[in-house]
Scaffold this motif. Structure first.
Motif, mmCIF file in Angstrom:
data_model
loop_
_atom_site.group_PDB
_atom_site.id
_atom_site.type_symbol
_atom_site.label_atom_id
_atom_site.label_comp_id
_atom_site.label_asym_id
_atom_site.label_seq_id
_atom_site.Cartn_x
_atom_site.Cartn_y
_atom_site.Cartn_z
ATOM 1 N N ILE A 410 11.244 1.286 -3.970
ATOM 2 C CA ILE A 410 11.056 0.037 -3.230
ATOM 3 C C ILE A 410 12.045 0.015 -2.070
ATOM 4 O O ILE A 410 13.230 0.300 -2.265
ATOM 5 C CB ILE A 410 11.288 -1.189 -4.142
ATOM 6 N N PRO A 411 11.577 -0.294 -0.861
ATOM 7 C CA PRO A 411 12.505 -0.386 0.277
ATOM 8 C C PRO A 411 13.612 -1.409 0.004
ATOM 9 O O PRO A 411 13.413 -2.398 -0.704
ATOM 10 C CB PRO A 411 11.605 -0.823 1.444
ATOM 11 N N ARG A 424 2.911 -8.777 -3.595
ATOM 12 C CA ARG A 424 2.609 -7.412 -4.020
ATOM 13 C C ARG A 424 2.940 -6.451 -2.895
ATOM 14 O O ARG A 424 2.577 -6.677 -1.741
ATOM 15 C CB ARG A 424 1.130 -7.277 -4.383
ATOM 16 N N LEU A 425 3.648 -5.356 -3.261
ATOM 17 C CA LEU A 425 3.872 -4.284 -2.291
ATOM 18 C C LEU A 425 2.606 -3.487 -2.045
ATOM 19 O O LEU A 425 2.380 -2.955 -0.962
ATOM 20 C CB LEU A 425 4.973 -3.344 -2.801
ATOM 21 N N GLU A 426 1.756 -3.412 -3.064
ATOM 22 C CA GLU A 426 0.504 -2.668 -2.960
ATOM 23 C C GLU A 426 -0.443 -3.454 -2.061
ATOM 24 O O GLU A 426 -0.775 -4.606 -2.318
ATOM 25 C CB GLU A 426 -0.098 -2.496 -4.359
ATOM 26 N N THR A 427 -0.864 -2.849 -0.955
ATOM 27 C CA THR A 427 -1.591 -3.572 0.095
ATOM 28 C C THR A 427 -3.069 -3.736 -0.189
ATOM 29 O O THR A 427 -3.738 -4.533 0.470
ATOM 30 C CB THR A 427 -1.434 -2.834 1.444
ATOM 31 N N THR A 433 -4.894 -1.907 -9.522
ATOM 32 C CA THR A 433 -3.772 -1.075 -9.062
ATOM 33 C C THR A 433 -2.560 -1.894 -8.677
ATOM 34 O O THR A 433 -1.425 -1.434 -8.772
ATOM 35 C CB THR A 433 -4.204 -0.224 -7.849
ATOM 36 N N GLY A 434 -2.781 -3.120 -8.220
ATOM 37 C CA GLY A 434 -1.655 -3.914 -7.759
ATOM 38 C C GLY A 434 -1.352 -5.145 -8.569
ATOM 39 O O GLY A 434 -0.318 -5.771 -8.385
ATOM 40 N N GLY A 435 -2.243 -5.540 -9.475
ATOM 41 C CA GLY A 435 -2.013 -6.741 -10.267
ATOM 42 C C GLY A 435 -2.087 -7.984 -9.405
ATOM 43 O O GLY A 435 -2.593 -7.970 -8.276
ATOM 44 N N VAL A 436 -1.595 -9.079 -9.935
ATOM 45 C CA VAL A 436 -1.597 -10.331 -9.177
ATOM 46 C C VAL A 436 -0.219 -10.678 -8.645
ATOM 47 O O VAL A 436 -0.048 -11.686 -7.976
ATOM 48 C CB VAL A 436 -2.123 -11.496 -10.062
ATOM 49 N N GLY A 437 0.802 -9.887 -8.974
ATOM 50 C CA GLY A 437 2.139 -10.113 -8.431
ATOM 51 C C GLY A 437 3.011 -11.039 -9.251
ATOM 52 O O GLY A 437 3.931 -11.656 -8.714
#
Length: 496
Positions: A410-411, A424-427, A433-437
């Motif tokens: 993570i940056p 979410r970092l996942e765009t 793949t990214g979930g709901v955050g």
């Protein structure tokens, strides 16, 4: 000693009390000692001149052959008498004779102080001939004032041994001189064994009182500290007893009110979040029905996808609110067994999870909440890094559950934003793949409810997520430590 002084309220209270005692005694000594010494000298000098006047009358009223026996019978441990035919001229020579006479033993005198091991009344061991002859060498005979000597007889007065001794020579009616020497040292009579014993007893009594008072103050403070620490870990505590002095009572009342307000605030927040999530279901259902009437298939599909995403976020919010509002009792568990069972469950699902077993640790926590936090971080590590390694590490201040992966990490500027709900970092918009955050938000909330936090650190390569729990919840730990790895079948295939 410095450690106890800094950390012990009783030590500080006793120390300051004894310091106040010593300072007060020293000030009392400085203020009263000079006046006390002067008063004692004045009393002794008055008694000395009265006794000399009585002896003068006695000598002049009795036959000459009996004078020597009368003088010997009148001597005390502090005074001596002798007769001389010639007038004493040299004051220093007379002082030397006085020292000799004062050190002469008295007939039929019983020194009970020496017999019983107490302070002796004899001046023999305390009077030095050289000190007597040199202390007042510059002073000569003086005529005593009328207020002290009112008899019509010539008399001369002299000091010796730094004014601790008095000398008086009187000319009797037949021309013989009556010599009187008196000596009593009072300069060292303050810090004697009695004074030190009295000071020690007073200090002991004040120390016991200080310990009692400090324990009365520290006991509710310790109880308050334990309750505050437990409240910070999210435990449900009974109210503190509101008793004792007003200051302690008000402190307990303030803590109880704060605890009630915190619980009420958390309950109101979770109920509001659950209500909002629940109320969103109706308009989402209405939107889904209206989307069915859209004729453009592409627009319709996009609308349904957006509605599905909103529906998922709503369900996640409701689930999060229900999880927050559920009251779970804090209890002691085997932390190593809890983390190991989570890894076993994930491994049974085919996820590449590796657990390195450490020393057994009994910890007070809410197991379901902690299980949820560890599982979320482990699933994130597998999702983004392809592999998760989990182990427990002890330090002096915390017990850390560490989850490592070999993913992209993570940056640095995003390490706080990822804990924001629904971030979410996942765009992509794919929830698979990214979930709901909400995963990291839930995990941090659980950690902070236990009084700890979640830290994100680089793993070079990958990310290291640390659930840091305070040592205050640690009950006990065994010294046995083993290094055992649990691997899923999928991970075993990859390694082979």
């Amino acid at each position: 000693m410095i450690y106890w002084w800094r950390r012990s309220l009783a030590a500080q209270l006793i120390g300051f009390t004894l310091l106040a005692l010593v300072v007060s005694q020293a000030l009392t000594f400085m203020i009263s000692w000079d006046e006390r010494t002067k008063a004692l000298h004045a009393a002794m000098k008055g008694e000395f001149f009265s006794r000399c006047a009585s002896m003068t009358r006695l000598m002049e009223s009795m036959p000459v052959p009996l004078r020597e026996q009368a003088l010997l019978a009148s001597e005390t441990s502090y005074s001596r008498f002798w007769l001389s035919k010639e007038e004493p001229i040299d004051a220093n020579a007379w002082r030397g004779r006085a020292a000799t006479e004062l050190t002469r033993p008295i007939e039929n005198f019983i020194d009970l102080g020496r017999k019983y091991g107490l302070r002796s009344n004899s001046v023999t061991e305390r009077l030095s001939f050289s000190e007597v002859t040199t202390a007042n060498a510059s002073e000569n005979w003086v005529t005593p004032p009328l207020v002290l000597w009112s008899l019509p007889r010539p008399a001369k007065f002299v000091y010796f041994d730094d004014h601790n001794g008095y000398g008086l020579t009187i000319k009797l009616n037949d021309g013989v001189w009556l010599n009187t020497a008196f000596y009593k040292n009072i300069s060292d009579g303050w810090w004697d064994s009695k004074s030190l014993t009295s000071l020690a007893i007073t200090a002991l009594i004040l120390s016991l009182i200080g310990i009692f008072i400090a324990s009365r103050i520290a006991r509710p403070l310790r109880r308050l500290a334990v309750s505050a620490e437990a409240l910070g870990r999210g435990e449900n505590l009974p109210p503190l007893p509101e008793e004792g002095p007003d200051d302690i009572k008000r402190t307990a009342e303030a803590f109880n009110k704060m605890q009630q307000r915190l619980h009420r605030f958390v309950d109101d927040r979770t109920r509001m979040l659950a209500a909002i999530g629940h109320d969103l279901r109706t308009p989402l259902t209405s939107l889904r029905l209206r989307a069915e009437f859209v004729k453009d298939a592409d627009v319709q599909q996009k609308m349904l996808a957006t509605i599905d995403e909103l529906q998922g976020m709503t369900e996640a919010a409701i689930s999060f609110a229900r999880g927050e509002s559920t009251t779970e009792e804090t209890r002691a568990i085997e932390l190593e067994a809890l983390v190991g069972s989570i890894c076993d469950d994930l491994a049974d699902l085919g996820l590449p999870v590796e657990y390195i077993e450490g020393p057994k640790t009994t910890y007070r926590c809410r197991p379901d909440g902690l299980r949820r936090a560890v599982r979320n971080l482990a699933e994130n590590a597998v999702r983004y890094g392809g592999h998760a390694k989990i182990y427990i590490c002890h330090s002096s201040a915390a017990i850390d559950i560490i989850i490592e992966d070999n993913g992209p990490g993570i940056p640095e500027d995003m390490k706080e934003k990822v804990f924001v709900p629904f971030f979410r970092l996942e765009t992509s918009r794919n929830r698979d793949t990214g979930g709901v955050g909400l995963g990291l938000s839930i995990a941090r909330a659980v950690a902070r409810q236990h009084g700890g936090d979640i830290l994100l650190q680089p793993n070079n390569p990958g990310l290291k997520a640390i659930i840091s729990l305070p040592q205050e919840g640690h009950v006990q730990a065994s010294s046995r430590a083993s290094r055992r790895k649990r691997r899923s079948p999928k991970l075993a295939e990859q390694e082979s």
